[in-house]
Design a protein around this motif. Sequence first.
Motif, short mmCIF file in Angstrom:
data_model
loop_
_atom_site.label_atom_id
_atom_site.label_comp_id
_atom_site.label_asym_id
_atom_site.label_seq_id
_atom_site.Cartn_x
_atom_site.Cartn_y
_atom_site.Cartn_z
N LYS A 1 0.43 -1.50 -0.26
CA LYS A 1 -0.22 0.40 -0.11
C LYS A 1 0.92 1.08 -0.26
O LYS A 1 1.51 1.12 0.59
CB LYS A 1 -0.84 -0.24 1.22
CG LYS A 1 -1.52 1.33 1.27
CD LYS A 1 -2.94 1.22 2.20
CE LYS A 1 -2.26 1.29 4.06
NZ LYS A 1 -3.49 1.92 4.79
N ASN A 2 0.43 2.46 -0.73
CA ASN A 2 1.02 3.45 -0.86
C ASN A 2 -0.03 4.23 -0.61
O ASN A 2 -0.75 4.62 -0.86
CB ASN A 2 2.08 3.90 -2.03
CG ASN A 2 3.08 2.15 -2.23
OD1 ASN A 2 3.64 1.96 -2.06
ND2 ASN A 2 3.42 2.43 -3.88
N THR A 3 0.25 5.40 0.33
CA THR A 3 -0.33 6.46 0.20
C THR A 3 -0.22 7.77 -0.21
O THR A 3 0.97 8.21 -0.30
CB THR A 3 -0.84 6.44 1.79
OG1 THR A 3 -1.16 5.20 2.38
CG2 THR A 3 -1.83 8.11 2.38
N LYS A 4 -0.63 8.40 -0.85
CA LYS A 4 -0.37 9.63 -1.62
C LYS A 4 -1.16 11.43 -1.10
O LYS A 4 -2.62 11.10 -1.72
CB LYS A 4 -0.16 9.60 -3.41
CG LYS A 4 1.09 9.01 -3.38
CD LYS A 4 0.52 8.52 -5.23
CE LYS A 4 2.00 7.88 -5.67
NZ LYS A 4 1.75 7.55 -6.89
N VAL A 5 -0.98 11.94 -0.94
CA VAL A 5 -2.20 13.36 -0.96
C VAL A 5 -1.40 14.13 -2.16
O VAL A 5 -0.49 14.78 -2.19
CB VAL A 5 -1.46 14.34 0.68
CG1 VAL A 5 -2.44 14.96 0.62
CG2 VAL A 5 -1.59 12.87 1.53
N VAL A 6 -2.34 15.12 -2.61
CA VAL A 6 -2.31 15.73 -3.68
C VAL A 6 -3.43 16.58 -3.20
O VAL A 6 -4.35 17.28 -2.63
CB VAL A 6 -2.52 15.18 -4.58
CG1 VAL A 6 -2.76 16.31 -5.97
CG2 VAL A 6 -1.89 14.10 -5.47
#
Length: 134
Positions: free
Chosen positions: A120-125
């Motif tokens: 799992k990877n989490t990205k905040v844009v």
Amino acid sequence: MKKITIKAKVLSIALAAILATTATTVFANDGGADNPIELKYINTKAQLPIYQLRLNNLSKGSYAIAIKDETGSLLYNETVAGAKIVRNYQFDAELPADTQLTFEVSNLKDNTVKVYNVSKNTKVVEDVVVNEVK
């Protein structure tokens, strides 16, 4: 100035809500439409991810399913039998964010094994747009 700041905050909250509620489907398969095994991430409920395993076998078969963590420790296992089997998996407790899961599906009839790794990877844009208003 105050009006623009409030509008930007409302827009960012709305965008975050849309992204949080959108179900992302990730397929782990060999790319063929006739693939006998599919594993996909369905959604997160109560901060716990849900994975769906779909066995697209037309004739009855028996399968051993094992879920392990990155150290190889067995988290869950079961044996299922039948045709067109669908199982959803969700753990009772939250796993650490960096935990990598391995799903092993063994066909007990012909002794073949398919292995799927899940990470799992989490990205905040955050997009900021500045427009000139006349």
